[in-house]
Design a protein around this motif. Sequence first.
Motif, PDB file in Angstrom:
ATOM      1  N   ASP A  49       0.841  -1.199   0.000  1.00 32.77           N
ATOM      2  CA  ASP A  49       0.000   0.000   0.000  1.00 32.77           C
ATOM      3  C   ASP A  49       0.874   1.246   0.000  1.00 32.77           C
ATOM      4  O   ASP A  49       1.950   1.268   0.616  1.00 32.77           O
ATOM      5  N   ASP A  50       0.407   2.295  -0.644  1.00 35.74           N
ATOM      6  CA  ASP A  50       1.151   3.554  -0.720  1.00 35.74           C
ATOM      7  C   ASP A  50       1.381   4.099   0.689  1.00 35.74           C
ATOM      8  O   ASP A  50       0.436   4.296   1.458  1.00 35.74           O
ATOM      9  N   ILE A  51       2.637   4.327   1.027  1.00 35.92           N
ATOM     10  CA  ILE A  51       2.992   4.778   2.368  1.00 35.92           C
ATOM     11  C   ILE A  51       2.340   6.105   2.720  1.00 35.92           C
ATOM     12  O   ILE A  51       2.122   6.414   3.894  1.00 35.92           O
ATOM     13  N   ARG A  52       2.030   6.903   1.714  1.00 37.08           N
ATOM     14  CA  ARG A  52       1.464   8.229   1.975  1.00 37.08           C
ATOM     15  C   ARG A  52       0.072   8.170   2.596  1.00 37.08           C
ATOM     16  O   ARG A  52      -0.410   9.159   3.146  1.00 37.08           O
ATOM     17  N   GLY A  53      -0.562   7.008   2.550  1.00 32.02           N
ATOM     18  CA  GLY A  53      -1.885   6.881   3.147  1.00 32.02           C
ATOM     19  C   GLY A  53      -1.868   6.360   4.567  1.00 32.02           C
ATOM     20  O   GLY A  53      -2.923   6.062   5.131  1.00 32.02           O
ATOM     21  N   LEU A  54      -0.686   6.261   5.164  1.00 28.59           N
ATOM     22  CA  LEU A  54      -0.568   5.643   6.474  1.00 28.59           C
ATOM     23  C   LEU A  54       0.340   6.448   7.388  1.00 28.59           C
ATOM     24  O   LEU A  54       1.354   6.986   6.955  1.00 28.59           O
ATOM     25  N   LYS A  55      -0.036   6.530   8.650  1.00 30.35           N
ATOM     26  CA  LYS A  55       0.833   7.106   9.668  1.00 30.35           C
ATOM     27  C   LYS A  55       1.569   5.971  10.373  1.00 30.35           C
ATOM     28  O   LYS A  55       0.950   5.050  10.915  1.00 30.35           O
ATOM     29  N   LEU A  56       2.883   6.018  10.368  1.00 29.72           N
ATOM     30  CA  LEU A  56       3.688   4.962  10.989  1.00 29.72           C
ATOM     31  C   LEU A  56       3.783   5.194  12.496  1.00 29.72           C
ATOM     32  O   LEU A  56       4.143   6.288  12.939  1.00 29.72           O
ATOM     33  N   PRO A  57       3.507   4.183  13.302  1.00 33.76           N
ATOM     34  CA  PRO A  57       3.608   4.356  14.759  1.00 33.76           C
ATOM     35  C   PRO A  57       5.067   4.403  15.217  1.00 33.76           C
ATOM     36  O   PRO A  57       5.970   3.909  14.549  1.00 33.76           O
ATOM     37  N   ASP A  58       5.271   4.987  16.389  1.00 36.02           N
ATOM     38  CA  ASP A  58       6.632   5.100  16.924  1.00 36.02           C
ATOM     39  C   ASP A  58       7.258   3.743  17.222  1.00 36.02           C
ATOM     40  O   ASP A  58       8.489   3.605  17.193  1.00 36.02           O
ATOM     41  N   ASP A  59       6.424   2.742  17.505  1.00 33.82           N
ATOM     42  CA  ASP A  59       6.989   1.426  17.838  1.00 33.82           C
ATOM     43  C   ASP A  59       7.094   0.514  16.623  1.00 33.82           C
ATOM     44  O   ASP A  59       7.271  -0.701  16.755  1.00 33.82           O
ATOM     45  N   ALA A  60       7.034   1.099  15.424  1.00 34.66           N
ATOM     46  CA  ALA A  60       7.104   0.296  14.206  1.00 34.66           C
ATOM     47  C   ALA A  60       8.467  -0.364  14.050  1.00 34.66           C
ATOM     48  O   ALA A  60       9.495   0.167  14.482  1.00 34.66           O
ATOM     49  N   VAL A  61       8.461  -1.522  13.419  1.00 33.53           N
ATOM     50  CA  VAL A  61       9.667  -2.172  12.925  1.00 33.53           C
ATOM     51  C   VAL A  61       9.601  -2.049  11.408  1.00 33.53           C
ATOM     52  O   VAL A  61       8.675  -2.565  10.782  1.00 33.53           O
ATOM     53  N   LEU A  62      10.552  -1.323  10.828  1.00 35.47           N
ATOM     54  CA  LEU A  62      10.530  -0.985   9.399  1.00 35.47           C
ATOM     55  C   LEU A  62      11.552  -1.850   8.673  1.00 35.47           C
ATOM     56  O   LEU A  62      12.757  -1.723   8.913  1.00 35.47           O
ATOM     57  N   ALA A  63      11.081  -2.712   7.786  1.00 37.27           N
ATOM     58  CA  ALA A  63      11.962  -3.688   7.146  1.00 37.27           C
ATOM     59  C   ALA A  63      12.144  -3.373   5.665  1.00 37.27           C
ATOM     60  O   ALA A  63      11.187  -3.039   4.956  1.00 37.27           O
ATOM     61  N   PHE A  64      13.391  -3.518   5.220  1.00 40.16           N
ATOM     62  CA  PHE A  64      13.773  -3.226   3.843  1.00 40.16           C
ATOM     63  C   PHE A  64      14.523  -4.423   3.279  1.00 40.16           C
ATOM     64  O   PHE A  64      15.453  -4.932   3.906  1.00 40.16           O
ATOM     65  N   GLY A  65      14.146  -4.847   2.089  1.00 43.56           N
ATOM     66  CA  GLY A  65      14.774  -5.998   1.467  1.00 43.56           C
ATOM     67  C   GLY A  65      16.152  -5.679   0.923  1.00 43.56           C
ATOM     68  O   GLY A  65      16.585  -4.524   0.877  1.00 43.56           O
ATOM     69  N   SER A  66      16.839  -6.729   0.481  1.00 40.39           N
ATOM     70  CA  SER A  66      18.185  -6.558  -0.043  1.00 40.39           C
ATOM     71  C   SER A  66      18.159  -5.810  -1.370  1.00 40.39           C
ATOM     72  O   SER A  66      17.134  -5.726  -2.040  1.00 40.39           O
ATOM     73  N   GLU A  67      19.326  -5.285  -1.729  1.00 37.45           N
ATOM     74  CA  GLU A  67      19.428  -4.440  -2.906  1.00 37.45           C
ATOM     75  C   GLU A  67      19.046  -5.193  -4.180  1.00 37.45           C
ATOM     76  O   GLU A  67      18.558  -4.588  -5.138  1.00 37.45           O
ATOM     77  N   ARG A  68      19.235  -6.494  -4.224  1.00 40.67           N
ATOM     78  CA  ARG A  68      18.960  -7.257  -5.441  1.00 40.67           C
ATOM     79  C   ARG A  68      17.665  -8.052  -5.391  1.00 40.67           C
ATOM     80  O   ARG A  68      16.873  -8.031  -6.327  1.00 40.67           O
ATOM     81  N   SER A  69      17.448  -8.768  -4.296  1.00 40.42           N
ATOM     82  CA  SER A  69      16.349  -9.739  -4.279  1.00 40.42           C
ATOM     83  C   SER A  69      15.143  -9.315  -3.463  1.00 40.42           C
ATOM     84  O   SER A  69      14.143 -10.043  -3.403  1.00 40.42           O
ATOM     85  N   GLY A  70      15.190  -8.158  -2.820  1.00 40.96           N
ATOM     86  CA  GLY A  70      14.040  -7.708  -2.047  1.00 40.96           C
ATOM     87  C   GLY A  70      13.882  -8.470  -0.747  1.00 40.96           C
ATOM     88  O   GLY A  70      14.847  -9.004  -0.183  1.00 40.96           O
ATOM     89  N   LEU A  71      12.659  -8.548  -0.268  1.00 40.41           N
ATOM     90  CA  LEU A  71      12.384  -9.180   1.018  1.00 40.41           C
ATOM     91  C   LEU A  71      12.532 -10.694   0.936  1.00 40.41           C
ATOM     92  O   LEU A  71      12.131 -11.317  -0.047  1.00 40.41           O
TER      93      LEU A  71
END
Length: 270
Positions: free
Chosen positions: A204-226
């Motif tokens: 979902d488009d991040i602009r439609g959501l407020k991220l909570p302070d206790d969020a865990v934000l995960a990013f996939g690898s540069e080549r293969s993603g999550l």
Amino acid sequence: MTDPVGARPDPLGARPDAVGARTDPVSVWHRLADAAVLLDGFHALKHAVRFGAEVPVAVTADRRAALALADELAPDVRDTLDALLTEVSEATYTSLVPRPHPTAVAALAVRPSREANLRALARTPRSAPVVVLDNPRNLGNAGAVIRLAAGFGATGVVTTGTLDPWHPTVVRGGAGLHFATAVERLTVAELPPGPLFALDPEGDDIRGLKLPDDAVLAFGSERSGLSADLRARADHLLSLPMRPQVSSYNLATSVAMTLYHWSATGGAST
């Protein structure tokens, strides 16, 4: 994360007012190098000291120039650096580091304890998210992310997979700011508590959501993603705005955009 240098007993047995005057900093360096964190350059040392790193030894090929930088850029830690820095010959300095830094400054710091970092990551409620790099591959990108996370006041940066987030190249890229946030390598099963938001082009488009302070934000690898494990663990999939036909953003850019969105929509300011 650790007590300020000036508040600790000198681990080398020198008087606190004579830390910079140790008789043989090179011997101290060789004794500690295998277990210590290399702080490569003035800015890495400045940041590490600022955030309470324990620095047993620091050297420079030009003490006057290093202290002039401190006067200009870091007057808050100038006195500490004055006490820490020992001048050595240029040849000696270059023999101690993988490649000379333009500021001709290097130091060794004690890595924060894993137990302390794990406590910081697990503590709730949190006032800022934890950033997770899932199987990252590029050491420089990981360092840039740690620098970003420290700047935004994130609780910590966790890596999964084989990359060591305390590798000297990562520390160099992070400019010593590993000491400003909790940095550890964990498995997906060991990730800190909190709602897990994973960045994915199909989310979902991040602009439609407020991220909570206790969020865990995960990013996939540069080549293969999550990875499949992390995707299965995610509570929400989010996407960043991107023009059609542009394939991806740099990892550090993605983290910066996400942390900025968190801060701009009510996230804590530190």
